[in-house]
Design a protein around this motif. Structure first.
Motif, mmCIF file in Angstrom:
data_model
loop_
_atom_site.group_PDB
_atom_site.id
_atom_site.type_symbol
_atom_site.label_atom_id
_atom_site.label_comp_id
_atom_site.label_asym_id
_atom_site.label_seq_id
_atom_site.Cartn_x
_atom_site.Cartn_y
_atom_site.Cartn_z
ATOM 1 N N LEU A 19 12.479 55.445 28.667
ATOM 2 C CA LEU A 19 11.592 55.637 27.516
ATOM 3 C C LEU A 19 12.335 56.303 26.360
ATOM 4 N N VAL A 22 14.730 54.011 24.565
ATOM 5 C CA VAL A 22 14.060 53.059 23.669
ATOM 6 C C VAL A 22 13.563 53.765 22.402
ATOM 7 N N ASN A 165 5.692 51.828 31.602
ATOM 8 C CA ASN A 165 5.522 51.898 33.060
ATOM 9 C C ASN A 165 4.055 52.133 33.376
ATOM 10 N N ASN A 247 13.485 45.120 26.156
ATOM 11 C CA ASN A 247 14.205 46.221 25.507
ATOM 12 C C ASN A 247 15.608 45.797 25.085
ATOM 13 N N PRO A 378 9.541 47.346 34.835
ATOM 14 C CA PRO A 378 9.062 46.840 33.545
ATOM 15 C C PRO A 378 10.175 46.180 32.720
HETATM 16 C C1 GLC Z 1 10.215 52.696 32.097
HETATM 17 C C2 GLC Z 1 10.499 51.567 33.061
HETATM 18 C C3 GLC Z 1 11.795 50.846 32.796
HETATM 19 C C4 GLC Z 1 12.006 50.598 31.314
HETATM 20 C C5 GLC Z 1 11.869 51.916 30.557
HETATM 21 C C6 GLC Z 1 12.072 51.756 29.058
HETATM 22 O O1 GLC Z 1 10.668 53.914 32.520
HETATM 23 O O2 GLC Z 1 10.441 52.002 34.416
HETATM 24 O O3 GLC Z 1 11.818 49.613 33.488
HETATM 25 O O4 GLC Z 1 13.274 50.055 31.079
HETATM 26 O O5 GLC Z 1 10.602 52.447 30.756
HETATM 27 O O6 GLC Z 1 11.173 50.833 28.502
#
Ligand code: GLC
Ligand code: ADP
Length: 492
Positions: A19, A22, A165, A247, A378
């Protein structure tokens, strides 16, 4: 156009998982599309300690029972709004857990207040900065669009909820509603009510203008009972609002050429540099060397990630002449099982319980294969980092793993498109079979070179995905709802 992003973590300031990667990289990628983002995050002590100069842009004499303020600052390339609320965030432990690894008892309040403040900012709380759209992430900030719905200020901005998630839903007893400034009518089956409790994530799912998740495959999976985790009904009630955008990765931070782990692309130097990395990695984990491949995992050691399956195959990897390196922390039974395996093969299995960014880079630079036996995923970012560093992913075929890795079957290898090994369903036995396939490929130099070459060519920079977010933002700001063109494109 101005975006208010709201999140409980953001790299490089505070991170427990993908998270943060991202939320820390998407704003930079969106700048190219004319979107300037300010990100609202809690003022955790470790985060505050890293900041330079800040400006107070709002003071709350009494925010749900205690004073607080909003600070504006810039950190590296990120514009941040920090909710400095000592009563909620100034304490030892991490963002979600206390020093003993237990949830902070008032998480229901800590994140509801964050969401309330985000909604107030969307209403114009900060005078000279009014966003055009609000982007929330996961259950911690999902209530934002619920507060926006009940706000009387009437700006009615569009909002996007990204589900990273679905397993974490922010589930609390109903009495919480009376403490967080939401009307009692939200406790209904068409609102926050969830199996006798309330769910923050459900509130976001029902009220955000658009919902995204982090891969098209996961977007399809979560409307089924198998992976919908009880929210498949709520998600299915928003047809057309849910899309998947895979992502991207921050190619400046995960750059083998600049962090010294590899040349920029696969060439004759790759093998030499990887040999140097290999030696460094084995030394760091105090393992001896041998002719077999190094398998590795950098992960939360949890059921989701299949940490138990990793433990089940550990000794077989060692027995076959490979090495296994694990960096992670999580559930006690998984940690113990891995440590026991390391105790049996101290020269071939290295397990470090902990969290360490620098070692994660070294692992991707020096390991030959990176294992990710997730039961659901995810998106997954470690397999994308691995590709860039020429470490071949071994993954279960679920969620984002299924669409970011191309299995090394004979046809794919011959066509020079294969990038890793996939298995399905996620069981220790299937993982074991993939590991045997990986050993065979590793000992076939021509095949191995093709795989590494192809892996390093894969492009998962933010470019394409940021374009999809930008298209969604534009649709929502201009039209008020996600267009069908966008939905079709994301589902391709
Ligand atoms: C969550 C998910 C992972 C994803 C991440 C960023 O923690 O478990 O699969 O890449 O978020 O989006
Ligand atoms: P998730 O968010 O579900 O944990 P992702 O693959 O999306 O999974 O992201 C995990 C992120 O956390 C990656 O950046 C990975 O490198 C990092 N990470 C996980 N565990 C560790 C660890 N023990 N040490 C360093 N980084 C870690």
């Amino acid at each position: 156009m101005k975006i208010l992003s709201v999140t409980s973590e953001i790299f490089p300031l505070i991170k427990t998982g993908g998270l943060a990667d991202v939320t820390g990289s998407l704003p930079k990628a969106l700048a190219a599309y004319g979107y300037s983002t300010r990100t609202l995050v809690p003022g955790y002590p470790t985060l505050l300690a890293k900041l330079g100069e800040t400006t107070v842009v709002h003071d709350f004499p009494d925010l749900f029972g205690a004073p607080a303020s909003i600070l504006l600052t810039r950190y590296e390339q990120l514009d941040l709004l920090i909710l400095d609320a000592p009563a909620l965030y100034s304490r030892p432990g991490g963002p979600y857990l206390d020093e003993n690894g237990r949830d902070h008892a008032d998480n229901w309040k800590r994140f509801a207040v964050l969401s309330y403040v985000a909604s107030a900012i969307s209403d114009g709380l900060i005078e000279d900065w009014r966003p055009d759209l609000v982007h929330t992430h996961d259950w911690q900030t999902a209530l934002t669009s619920v507060y926006m719905k009940y706000s009387t200020a009437g700006r009615n901005l569009p909002s996007v909820l990204t589900i990273h998630n679905l397993a974490f839903q922010g589930q609390y007893p109903k009495w919480v509603v009376g403490q967080i400034g939401l009307p009692q009518e939200t406790i209904s089956i068409d609102g926050l009510e969830y199996y006798g409790d309330i769910s923050y994530l459900k509130g976001g799912i029902l009220t955000a203008t658009a919902i995204t998740t982090v891969s098209p495959t996961y977007a399809r999976e979560i409307v089924s009972p198998e992976l919908g985790m009880g929210l498949e009904g709520a998600l299915s009630s928003r047809p057309g609002a849910l899309t998947g955008i895979v992502n991207g990765i921050d190619t400046e931070i995960w750059n083998p050429a600049s962090d010294g782990y590899l040349p920029a692309k696969y060439d004759h130097k790759t093998i030499r540099v990887r040999a140097v990395n290999r030696a460094k990695l084995l030394e760091a984990f105090r393992l001896d060397d041998g002719p077999g491949p190094i398998f590795a995992a950098v992960t939360r050691l949890t059921w989701q990630k299949g940490g138990d399956m990793l433990a089940e195959v550990a000794e077989e990897i060692a027995h076959l002449g490979g090495r296994l390196i694990v960096l992670g922390k999580g559930e006690q039974f998984v940690e113990n099982a891995l440590l026991t395996a390391a105790g049996r093969y101290p020269d071939r299995i290295g397990v470090r319980i902990g969290y360490d960014e620098e070692t994660a880079h070294l692992i991707h630079g020096g390991a030959d294969l990176v294992i990710q036996p997730s039961r659901f995923e995810p998106c997954g970012l470690t397999q994308l980092y691995a590709l860039r560093y020429g470490a071949i992913p071994v993954v279960s075929r679920t969620g984002g793993l299924s669409e970011t890795i191309i299995d090394a079957n004979d046809a794919a290898v011959t066509a020079r498109v294969a990038t890793g090994f996939q298995f399905h369903p996620a069981t220790a036995e299937n993982l074991r079979l993939s590991i045997h396939r990986a050993f065979a490929a590793y000992h076939d130099p021509k095949k191995w070179a093709r795989l590494q070459n192809q892996a390093m060519k894969a492009n998962f920079s933010w470019e394409r995905s940021a374009e999809q977010y930008a298209a969604l933002y534009t649709d929502l700001i201009e039209g008020g709802k996600a267009s069908s063109i966008f939905t079709a494109r994301a589902a391709e």
